[in-house]
Motif scaffolding. Structure first.
Motif, PDB file in Angstrom:
ATOM      1  N   UNK A 285      -0.439 -12.090   0.377  1.00  0.00           N
ATOM      2  CA  UNK A 285      -1.436 -10.871   2.264  1.00  0.00           C
ATOM      3  C   UNK A 285      -1.198 -10.091   2.136  1.00  0.00           C
ATOM      4  N   UNK A 288      -0.340  -5.869   6.751  1.00  0.00           N
ATOM      5  CA  UNK A 288      -0.525  -4.871   6.756  1.00  0.00           C
ATOM      6  C   UNK A 288      -0.295  -3.558   7.936  1.00  0.00           C
ATOM      7  N   UNK A 289      -0.662  -2.520   7.452  1.00  0.00           N
ATOM      8  CA  UNK A 289      -0.129  -1.165   8.410  1.00  0.00           C
ATOM      9  C   UNK A 289      -1.797  -1.388   9.550  1.00  0.00           C
ATOM     10  N   UNK A 290      -2.107  -0.505  10.005  1.00  0.00           N
ATOM     11  CA  UNK A 290      -3.000   0.192  10.675  1.00  0.00           C
ATOM     12  C   UNK A 290      -4.195   1.039  10.024  1.00  0.00           C
ATOM     13  N   UNK A 293      -5.511  -1.733   6.972  1.00  0.00           N
ATOM     14  CA  UNK A 293      -5.998  -2.674   8.253  1.00  0.00           C
ATOM     15  C   UNK A 293      -7.870  -2.394   8.667  1.00  0.00           C
ATOM     16  N   UNK A 296      -9.685  -2.144   5.103  1.00  0.00           N
ATOM     17  CA  UNK A 296     -10.160  -3.226   4.632  1.00  0.00           C
ATOM     18  C   UNK A 296     -11.361  -3.558   5.378  1.00  0.00           C
TER      19      UNK A 296
ATOM     20  N   UNK B 239      -8.281 -14.383   1.858  1.00  0.00           N
ATOM     21  CA  UNK B 239      -8.830 -12.777   2.505  1.00  0.00           C
ATOM     22  C   UNK B 239      -8.924 -12.758   3.841  1.00  0.00           C
ATOM     23  N   UNK B 242      -7.093 -13.613   6.359  1.00  0.00           N
ATOM     24  CA  UNK B 242      -5.929 -12.665   6.767  1.00  0.00           C
ATOM     25  C   UNK B 242      -6.504 -11.170   7.208  1.00  0.00           C
ATOM     26  N   UNK B 243      -8.067 -11.234   7.194  1.00  0.00           N
ATOM     27  CA  UNK B 243      -8.317 -10.097   7.784  1.00  0.00           C
ATOM     28  C   UNK B 243      -8.927 -10.470   9.601  1.00  0.00           C
ATOM     29  N   UNK B 246      -6.053  -9.843  11.824  1.00  0.00           N
ATOM     30  CA  UNK B 246      -6.222  -8.782  12.205  1.00  0.00           C
ATOM     31  C   UNK B 246      -5.058  -8.472  12.778  1.00  0.00           C
ATOM     32  N   UNK B 247      -5.123  -6.779  12.914  1.00  0.00           N
ATOM     33  CA  UNK B 247      -3.637  -6.206  12.190  1.00  0.00           C
ATOM     34  C   UNK B 247      -1.629  -6.427  11.944  1.00  0.00           C
ATOM     35  N   UNK B 248      -1.946  -7.843  12.593  1.00  0.00           N
ATOM     36  CA  UNK B 248      -1.392  -9.182  12.042  1.00  0.00           C
ATOM     37  C   UNK B 248      -1.607  -9.929  10.920  1.00  0.00           C
ATOM     38  N   UNK B 249      -2.372  -9.835  10.691  1.00  0.00           N
ATOM     39  CA  UNK B 249      -2.594 -10.375   9.104  1.00  0.00           C
ATOM     40  C   UNK B 249      -3.045 -11.851   8.982  1.00  0.00           C
ATOM     41  N   UNK B 250      -2.220 -12.307   8.051  1.00  0.00           N
ATOM     42  CA  UNK B 250      -2.060 -13.739   7.996  1.00  0.00           C
ATOM     43  C   UNK B 250      -0.957 -14.541   8.332  1.00  0.00           C
TER      44      UNK B 250
END
Lengths: 317, 317
Positions: A285, A288-290, A293, A296, B239, B242-243, B246-250
């Motif tokens: 996955x 993410x970047x700001x 994210x 998404x 996913x 993962x969302x 947050x912006x920290x992801x999975x």
């Protein structure tokens, strides 16, 4: 014990993401909300959440004719749980997921509440029997577990502890229906309630297949959403298979495909979040970047709103 | 082996529910379809299916400008597979789920087909390595497993057998995309492919919870569709989590909730289709009447169409 049958004033204790979303829902249903949260700047954040969420509530026709300003005027904020509890006819508790914090909160709430007021906890991880163990009136405690975000997604899981009264469960069921939710009653407490277990079951098989090299997580996600997911948004798996049985129903389905189902069950895999699996998932996955994210999340929220509109059209016929 | 990159003429072998739906899809994509089925009155049933399905294809904008009459004019029907195969640039095979019938069908097809024509089987239950074992050109055989009904639901699972060539897989992927599907490629064959395994995982946990007395099947179905199902229609479970990180992801999700996920995994249950479970399921969904079944199917199909429209709006932005 006669619980109020139609609460008009609700206390929301803890106004992080979940509590703020509950407050939005209750305001949209035309109720008065009395909120409390010890966090720095909590009231301002709560009011900003309600304002930001209001267009979605309007899009779904769930504002009871209120503007965002009207809604904010029906929201009051207090320094402590016991102040917020005054006059509340139901309490939705969203304190941090730590048993000692929740128990302390209940002690404060009970000091201010009449005995016939339900306290519903949003907890996903703590069993109601644990929550209620030290309460003066444990019979009023239920879990009322929403599916995030509560102001949009219909499901609420209502779970009794060992000491919960049937009347409290019934009062919570009636209340959640009255604010437009789809509450479902668990007969007894269970780790993860129901919905999180079903999510866990899907994730476990997905991770198993990815670790076995059958396909990437991205492709397995797609197989779900572009296939069975199209029906999962309006019908459960049992009913899907019952309808697949034609006019012969579930009995015919089981005669015809029961053996296949058992073959699949026998072959389903297990998974552990060991370091290789964690690395695989994190890699799958990405980080993410700001910006990615935000994109998404905007996609997810717009797509969710589309399904909720479709859901309301389903029931129109 | 240079497989045709852009088939315009497709053979549909076996025109029961799945085959007729495939034929509808291909006609909607502007292709010529050569069909064959040994069943009594098969051609008339096929033409009636296409006609009945056409309004849904129009609602989704998937007719390539053809009227139902235009579509039927592009459909020809033959007495045998080998006649239907003449001039076909891809074959979609939907014969009964019995290995000997499929192998006989492939022998007939191969007698009429150039070697560089993919044969895609709709099978849900037979492994491609078994299907291709006696073929003259086994490298051309893939599973192209649709999710019912293929003319509406996007997913196609493309599965190679041990002797399938990478080029045949790629040709099938390109072809299914060209007719508007979302094909996903499995790296190797697996009982139930992917989507049916995920359905089985949801059903197994649902049945376990019902048998444990946690809730009724109807309520467990509701917990799924009114909760996680709202997102499952457009995003996979990995996913989704993962969302949720947050912006920290999975990575952040796993740090924060990995332990909870493992707790749920540890607690998930097993189920068997023993006689008590079969009785519970049959009781739970009742015995349909012709009328109740027709009503349920009309609801399901209308609701499905709503999600497919929402899906096309998702991709518009």
């Amino acid at each position: 014990m006669p619980f109020p049958s139609n609460p008009q004033t609700v206390a929301v204790i803890g106004t992080g993401t979940i509590g703020a979303s509950w407050a939005t829902l209750f305001l949209g249903a035309g109720l008065s909300v009395r909120a409390s949260d010890p966090g720095e700047g909590a009231e301002a954040k709560l009011r900003a959440f309600v304002t930001a969420a209001w267009p979605s509530m309007e899009a779904l026709g769930q504002t009871s004719g209120r503007s965002a300003e009207d809604a904010l005027a029906a929201l009051s904020f207090f320094a402590t749980p016991e102040e917020a509890a005054i006059g509340a006819e139901l309490v939705q508790e969203n304190a941090p997921e730590r048993i000692e914090i929740k128990r302390e909160t209940y002690a404060k709430l009970e000091s201010a509440l009449a005995p016939e007021v339900v306290i519903a906890s949003s907890t996903s991880g703590i069993m109601p029997s644990e929550l209620q163990a030290e309460m003066k009136h444990p019979e009023r405690l239920v879990v009322g577990h929403p599916f995030n975000p509560p102001h949009l997604v219909p499901l609420v899981e209502v779970v009794p502890g060992k000491l919960t009264s049937a009347e409290a469960v019934e009062a919570a069921m009636v209340f959640y229906k009255s604010v437009g939710k789809v509450p479902i009653k668990l007969n007894r407490e269970m780790i993860g309630h129901i919905a999180n277990r079903l999510q866990a079951a899907v994730l476990r098989e997905s991770v198993y297949l990815a670790r076995e090299g059958v396909a990437s997580m991205a492709d397995i996600d797609l197989a779900a959403s572009m296939g069975p997911g199209q029906r999962w948004a309006f019908i459960g798996q049992g009913k899907i298979f019952a309808l697949a049985g034609g006019v012969g129903g579930m009995a015919h389905f089981l005669d015809h495909l029961g053996e296949a189902v058992e073959t699949w069950w026998d072959d389903l895999g297990d998974a552990r979040l060991d370091s290789e699996t964690r690395a695989m998932l994190t890699e799958a996955y990405g980080t993410p970047t700001e910006e990615s994210f935000a994109k998404d999340v905007a996609f997810r929220d717009a797509a969710l709103l589309r399904r909720l509109k479709a859901l309301s059209e389903d029931s129109e016929g």
